[in-house]
Design an enzyme around this catalytic site. Structure first.
Site, PDB file in Angstrom:
ATOM      1  N   SER A 241       0.731  -0.814   0.049  1.00 28.93           N
ATOM      2  CA  SER A 241       0.173   0.300  -0.349  1.00 28.93           C
ATOM      3  C   SER A 241       1.307   1.326  -0.121  1.00 28.93           C
ATOM      4  CB  SER A 241      -0.732  -0.349   1.353  1.00 28.93           C
ATOM      5  OG  SER A 241      -0.151   0.433   2.366  1.00 28.93           O
ATOM      6  N   LYS A 242       0.219   2.864   0.134  1.00 30.92           N
ATOM      7  CA  LYS A 242       0.888   3.990   0.031  1.00 30.92           C
ATOM      8  C   LYS A 242       1.802   3.715   1.047  1.00 30.92           C
ATOM      9  CE  LYS A 242       1.474   7.518  -3.060  1.00 30.92           C
ATOM     10  NZ  LYS A 242       1.945   6.920  -3.534  1.00 30.92           N
ATOM     11  N   ARG A 243       1.589   3.513   2.153  1.00 29.66           N
ATOM     12  CA  ARG A 243       2.438   4.016   3.393  1.00 29.66           C
ATOM     13  C   ARG A 243       4.040   2.678   3.193  1.00 29.66           C
ATOM     14  NH1 ARG A 243      -0.717  -0.902   5.009  1.00 29.66           N
ATOM     15  NH2 ARG A 243       0.003  -2.610   5.633  1.00 29.66           N
ATOM     16  N   GLY A 245       5.593   3.118   0.198  1.00 24.53           N
ATOM     17  CA  GLY A 245       6.119   3.991  -0.445  1.00 24.53           C
ATOM     18  C   GLY A 245       5.660   4.252  -1.923  1.00 24.53           C
TER      19      GLY A 245
END
Length: 466
Positions: A241-243, A245
């Site tokens: 996920s975006k967390r 990167g």
């Protein structure tokens, strides 16, 4: 004669090309290309509220950057809606599907009652075998008649045989109340009409396969080879996920990763061929097979990506590498290089591409050839240009004016000069780096001098000595 392999990548244009989607596209591309087959691209744009032309273009741009060329025209699923409805109506005419007049409120009431009794909440329509004479004059959906007993076996090339009890399958809707086809129908019709032989996709679609097989069976069509690949997880073992990167393929282009390294890493992410980590496209196409795909989620590791990118950059053809660097600069909104800078970069590539892992890293090493006089040294380099060092550079400059401009001659002159000063060449290197590049960390002094040439080298030394 065996049927030619046809694979497809079928993204929804609701955003960028996710790195997981890029790997799915790559696996399909490798499987088809390695067998002389076709790799097709279909944009699943039936969700008109979320599908955008910009997202479609982002997918096309991401695939172009990765070098994943497709055969034939890009197919729009939305534009084939009439064909999807045609198949549903054919099943309706053959008694393999039926009109269901149940309202959403009635379906909700059915589920509530079933839940209260502890029964399955899978909706069972009272219209499945109803007499057409009893049909009301109101909107209806078209549902397929699912098998009500026995089992459905998904023969999956990655997951093995997956058995699902048919009592778990509902009478899936094929056409909505407004006559538009649902995604599950559209996928099957498109795959059949496109001649797709192998469906390679994420294992989040595994449960869909059993429902889609109902349509294949009802139409008497050959079921493709299923290959449901595990999703990509982050280093912490959770779904990427975006967390963790960057998620979009083009984000990696803008960060300066070479496409060949990205292809190599994505291919290795969940698939293996012996102990091989580094390989070329040709090797990947030759080696790639579905039985090499693991059943467990792969973990995205930036360090491994960078390591492979570094190996690909070191072995890349200089002209091809230069082209990709210029494309990177454009994608990252960096200033274009002029003709002189491009020539200098090409001359410098053999020296600066070694041990570089990304294009920003490579360009940082090539700073000496991309910058222009007068050179302003950074703080660390400026400390190497004290009065004593400037005096040494002033003495050295005349000795370089008539020397043959070759590595051996330059090494002889500089080492001889160091000996004359009763010091080691390493003591000269700091002031020379500062004078030639304005940096304390640079490629070899001799490499820089050879790339810059006699005139520019002497001019920079004279500037620094002054």
């Amino acid at each position: 004669m065996s049927t030619p392999v046809v694979t497809r990548f079928a993204p929804s244009p609701t955003g960028f090309l996710h790195i997981g989607g890029a790997r799915t596209a790559l696996f399909n591309w490798l499987y088809a290309r390695g067998r002389g087959g076709k790799f097709l691209l279909r944009i699943e744009d039936t969700d008109r509220a979320r599908s955008t032309p910009e997202a479609t273009q982002a997918i096309l741009d991401g695939m172009a950057w990765l070098g994943l060329d497709h055969d034939g025209e890009v197919i729009s699923q939305f534009e084939r809606a009439d064909r999807h409805a045609e198949v549903a109506n054919l099943l309706l005419a053959e008694g393999k599907a039926y009109k269901c007049f149940s309202t959403q409120d009635e379906i909700a009431a059915f589920r509530e009652a079933a839940k209260a009794k502890g029964h399955s909440t899978l909706f069972r329509s009272p219209w499945r075998d109803a007499d057409p004479a009893t049909f009301p004059d109101k909107p209806f959906v078209v549902r397929i008649k699912a098998p009500q007993d026995g089992t459905t076996v998904i023969r999956d090339a990655v997951q093995g045989d997956v058995t699902i009890g048919n009592e778990q399958l509902d009478d899936m809707v094929l056409l909505r109340g407004d006559g538009t086809p649902v995604y599950m129908l559209a996928v099957v019709v498109d795959d059949h009409d496109m001649g797709v032989t192998h469906v390679i996709r994420g294992d989040d679609h595994l449960n869909n396969a059993a429902r889609q097989m109902m349509i294949y069976d009802a139409m008497g069509w050959d079921v493709p080879v299923w290959a449901h690949i595990p999703l990509i997880h982050g280093p912490d073992g959770k779904k990427l996920s975006k967390r963790h990167g960057a998620l979009g393929a083009q984000e990696y282009q803008v960060m300066g990763y070479p496409a060949a390294g990205m292809r190599n890493y994505l291919a290795r992410l969940g698939w293996s061929h012996g102990d091989h980590e580094f390989f070329t496209d040709a090797q990947a196409q030759d080696w790639f097979d579905l039985n090499g795909i693991g059943k467990s989620p792969a973990r995205f590791d930036v360090k491994k990506l960078e390591n492979l990118c570094g190996q690909h950059m070191a072995q890349a053809d200089d002209a091809a590498l230069q082209r990709e660097i210029l494309e990177f600069r454009a994608a990252a909104d960096m200033a274009a290089l002029n003709d002189l800078q491009q020539k200098g970069l090409m001359d410098a590539l053999p020296f600066v591409k070694e041990r570089s892992k990304t294009f920003p890293e490579l360009l940082d090493k090539a700073h000496f050839i991309l910058t222009t006089r007068p050179i302003t040294p950074d703080d660390k380099a400026a400390k190497a240009l004290d009065p004593v060092s400037r005096g040494i550079l002033k003495e050295l400059t005349p000795q370089l004016q008539s020397v043959t401009w070759e590595r051996d001659s330059l090494e002889a002159i500089l080492n001889g000069f160091a000996a004359q000063k009763d010091t080691k060449f390493g003591k000269l290197a700091g002031p020379l780096r500062a004078a030639l590049a304005g940096r304390a960390v640079t490629p070899s002094v001799f490499d820089m001098m050879l790339v810059l040439g006699r005139e520019e080298t002497l001019a920079r030394l004279e500037d620094a000595a002054a």
